[in-house]
Design a protein around this motif. Structure first.
Motif, PDB file in Angstrom:
ATOM      1  N   LEU A   2      -9.231  14.855   9.474  1.00 63.24           N
ATOM      2  CA  LEU A   2      -8.152  14.292   8.642  1.00 63.24           C
ATOM      3  C   LEU A   2      -8.709  14.281   7.223  1.00 63.24           C
ATOM      4  N   GLU A   3      -8.042  13.744   6.343  1.00 63.09           N
ATOM      5  CA  GLU A   3      -8.296  13.742   4.913  1.00 63.09           C
ATOM      6  C   GLU A   3      -9.848  13.040   4.673  1.00 63.09           C
ATOM      7  N   GLU A   4     -10.643  13.551   3.676  1.00 64.15           N
ATOM      8  CA  GLU A   4     -12.096  13.037   3.694  1.00 64.15           C
ATOM      9  C   GLU A   4     -12.307  11.739   3.630  1.00 64.15           C
ATOM     10  N   HIS A   5     -11.602  10.936   2.917  1.00 64.24           N
ATOM     11  CA  HIS A   5     -11.745   9.611   2.724  1.00 64.24           C
ATOM     12  C   HIS A   5     -11.532   8.438   4.089  1.00 64.24           C
ATOM     13  N   GLU A  17     -14.404   3.600  11.929  1.00 63.50           N
ATOM     14  CA  GLU A  17     -13.291   2.432  11.475  1.00 63.50           C
ATOM     15  C   GLU A  17     -12.028   2.502  12.162  1.00 63.50           C
ATOM     16  N   LEU A  18     -11.540   3.675  12.122  1.00 62.61           N
ATOM     17  CA  LEU A  18     -10.317   3.989  12.730  1.00 62.61           C
ATOM     18  C   LEU A  18     -10.149   3.736  14.420  1.00 62.61           C
ATOM     19  N   PHE A  19     -11.339   4.050  14.849  1.00 58.82           N
ATOM     20  CA  PHE A  19     -11.627   3.907  16.272  1.00 58.82           C
ATOM     21  C   PHE A  19     -11.460   2.270  16.596  1.00 58.82           C
ATOM     22  N   GLN A  20     -12.120   1.626  15.559  1.00 53.63           N
ATOM     23  CA  GLN A  20     -12.267  -0.105  15.974  1.00 53.63           C
ATOM     24  C   GLN A  20     -10.934  -0.606  15.699  1.00 53.63           C
ATOM     25  N   LEU A  21     -10.281   0.061  14.683  1.00 55.07           N
ATOM     26  CA  LEU A  21      -8.759  -0.388  14.588  1.00 55.07           C
ATOM     27  C   LEU A  21      -7.915   0.021  15.770  1.00 55.07           C
ATOM     28  N   GLY A  77      -0.885   7.652  15.004  1.00 54.35           N
ATOM     29  CA  GLY A  77      -0.369   8.396  13.745  1.00 54.35           C
ATOM     30  C   GLY A  77      -0.104   7.258  12.500  1.00 54.35           C
ATOM     31  N   LYS A  78       0.590   6.424  12.763  1.00 47.32           N
ATOM     32  CA  LYS A  78       0.937   5.184  11.954  1.00 47.32           C
ATOM     33  C   LYS A  78      -0.377   4.603  11.151  1.00 47.32           C
ATOM     34  N   MET A  79      -1.201   4.431  12.136  1.00 41.75           N
ATOM     35  CA  MET A  79      -2.619   3.758  11.434  1.00 41.75           C
ATOM     36  C   MET A  79      -3.084   4.857  10.700  1.00 41.75           C
ATOM     37  N   ILE A  80      -3.233   6.052  11.105  1.00 40.08           N
ATOM     38  CA  ILE A  80      -3.653   7.074  10.000  1.00 40.08           C
ATOM     39  C   ILE A  80      -3.059   7.144   8.642  1.00 40.08           C
ATOM     40  N   ARG A  81      -1.745   7.024   8.852  1.00 40.87           N
ATOM     41  CA  ARG A  81      -0.873   6.992   7.539  1.00 40.87           C
ATOM     42  C   ARG A  81      -1.242   5.907   6.907  1.00 40.87           C
ATOM     43  N   LYS A  82      -1.403   4.677   7.211  1.00 40.61           N
ATOM     44  CA  LYS A  82      -1.547   3.591   6.521  1.00 40.61           C
ATOM     45  C   LYS A  82      -3.180   3.667   5.653  1.00 40.61           C
ATOM     46  N   LEU A  83      -3.901   4.336   6.389  1.00 43.85           N
ATOM     47  CA  LEU A  83      -5.125   4.451   5.801  1.00 43.85           C
ATOM     48  C   LEU A  83      -5.483   5.702   4.516  1.00 43.85           C
ATOM     49  N   SER A  84      -4.131   6.677   4.781  1.00 41.60           N
ATOM     50  CA  SER A  84      -4.162   7.771   3.894  1.00 41.60           C
ATOM     51  C   SER A  84      -3.971   7.457   2.362  1.00 41.60           C
TER      52      SER A  84
END
Length: 475
Positions: A412-415, A420-424, A468-475
């Motif tokens: 994914l993108e570097e940031h 943290e995504l796993f815990q979410l 995917g929705k969780m990742i997009r919110k973090l992007s």
């Protein structure tokens, strides 16, 4: 020559798939009707339906009500592969266990979608056939199998493993094989036989977290070797690193590395074997995914090219038949006597009944038939998972292109921090492996590994969409 209807529909499907890949048939174009395909190919309507259904299960075509079949996907649309890691300057101590424990704390929770587990679920494994094998050997074994096996292992099982070696271009005998309690046990015995605490071993990067934990438990230092997402270990780097870092052994997964899923070309395997012979060090080859290939034939192993006994080959049936039986083996070459001694000190012998049952299962010839179906299913699932990730994850996502096995490596993108995504995600009952656990260093924090071992379903699709929705919110 293809004779059966099953082979015929696969031949027709493969031909259409090649036309899609070469873009002779383009996305959105309509395919001939089933009746037309039947006449064109000189096949029955049933065979034509099977060919289209097979392509549809892979997600390459789609059926539109009252309209017919259309091209849906082309593998040329795959995104970029993940980037390769930078080389390290020195070996490091191993400290990944705590994070791994957090990831697998929910291993037995049936409510969690376990994309983290790189093993097909029991429902797709040959449970009934294994039960029959257990019943059969119970009747045969003296005193119903309550006695010890020989230290080297069950003779029937060792003979069948020796026969399996013909499939990857070798010709071993039962006397070359030592059985173990799963593949990790085989790796443990081989590492213990070839190293001492404080020694340095070379491991791929990213590497299977279990190998890192094993090195930690044995007091070994680890040098992470840069690994290409499609061709495997950087041999030029390794050739210079062996004398510089006084490497005592290499622990690699040449066929369908976990987590990349890459397969080292056979000529590079041969080069690797020559390299360890030159330095007279051990190469411990983990081939646990070797039978789960997507191509036309099984790839060779490093052991195939081993003439001097430097390669210690390790594998098991844990990814293909029965993980709970804990049946593994090694072919340790010139280290055989030492491995047997270590096994005697470590566990005395393997469990009698499961090892005898697997030996009988292999002897009946059912293994290859089961593998044929499993390989087909895993390849299809790999394509469906990849398509879903491309659709639901950000456009910048990079995805590996495994040639076998059952895992995808996603960058994914570097940031984005995937721990943290796993815990979410776990709050939504979704589990995966964050990339950080595949290295000793602060690497791969924006990567994750997803297993496609779970058969494709609406539930799988919904969970990938939610992730995917969780990742997009973090992007």
């Amino acid at each position: 020559m293809l004779k059966t209807a099953e082979h015929l529909y696969l031949q027709v499907a493969d031909n259409i798939e090649q036309l899609i890949e070469k873009e002779v048939l383009k996305i959105g174009e309509k395919l001939p009707s089933v009746r037309t395909l039947s006449k064109q190919q000189g096949i029955s309507l049933s065979t034509a339906f099977q060919a289209y259904y097979h392509l549809e299960s892979k997600g390459l075509i789609e059926s539109r009500p009252k309209s017919g079949y259309y091209i849906r996907f082309n593998t040329r649309r795959f995104p970029d592969i993940p980037s390769r890691c930078e080389p390290v300057k020195k070996a490091a101590e191993v400290t990944v266990s705590e994070m791994v424990q957090q990831v697998f704390h929910h291993m037995t929770n049936e409510d969690v979608m376990k994309f983290s587990v790189a093993t097909p679920p029991p429902a797709v494994l040959p449970a009934a056939k294994m039960a029959k094998a257990v019943v059969h050997v119970l009747r045969e074994l003296p005193y119903y199998g309550i006695g010890y096996e020989s230290v080297q292992g069950n003779l029937r099982l060792r003979r069948q493993i020796a026969l399996l070696s013909l499939g990857w271009g070798a010709a071993h005998t039962e006397n070359d094989v030592v059985t173990t309690n799963g593949c990790v046990d085989a790796l443990t015995l081989c590492l213990t036989a070839t190293t001492q605490p404080g020694d340095t071993i070379a491991i791929e990067s990213p590497s299977y977290y279990g190998a890192l934990q094993l090195a930690e438990s044995l007091g070994l230092k680890v040098l992470e070797v840069p690994t290409h997402p499609t061709t495997g270990v950087d041999l030029d780097y390794l050739d210079k690193a062996i004398p510089r870092h006084k490497i005592r052994a290499c622990l690699f997964v040449p066929n369908f590395n976990n987590p990349y899923g890459c397969c080292m070309p056979d000529e590079r395997k041969q080069e690797l074997v020559k390299m360890v012979e030159k330095y007279d060090i051990a190469l411990i080859e983990d081939d646990i995914y070797g039978d789960l290939y997507f191509g036309k034939q099984r790839p060779a192993t490093c052991k195939t090219f081993d003439k001097k006994g430097n390669v210690l080959y390790c594998s098991s049936i844990s990814k293909s038949v029965a993980p709970g039986f804990r049946v593994g083996w090694c072919i340790p070459g010139k280290y055989k006597e030492k491995v047997i001694q270590m096994k005697q000190n470590h566990s005395i012998a393997c469990s009698t009944i499961p090892h005898a049952a697997v030996g009988y299962f292999l002897e009946t010839g059912r293994y290859e038939n089961h593998l044929r179906n499993m390989r087909k299913a895993l390849h299809t699932q790999c394509l469906r998972y990849t398509q879903a990730i491309m659709e639901y994850f950000p456009e910048s996502t990079r995805i590996s292109r495994p040639q076998g096995g059952c895992v995808l490596w996603i960058e994914l993108e570097e940031h984005i921090n995937t721990f943290e995504l796993f815990q979410l995600a776990l709050k939504s009952k979704i589990s995966f492996c964050p990339g950080r656990i595949f290295s000793l260093r602060d690497r791969y924090s924006n990567c994750l590994r997803i297993s496609f071992g779970i058969p494709w379903s609406k539930q799988v699709d919904d969970n990938l969409k939610a992730l995917g929705k969780m990742i997009r919110k973090l992007s």
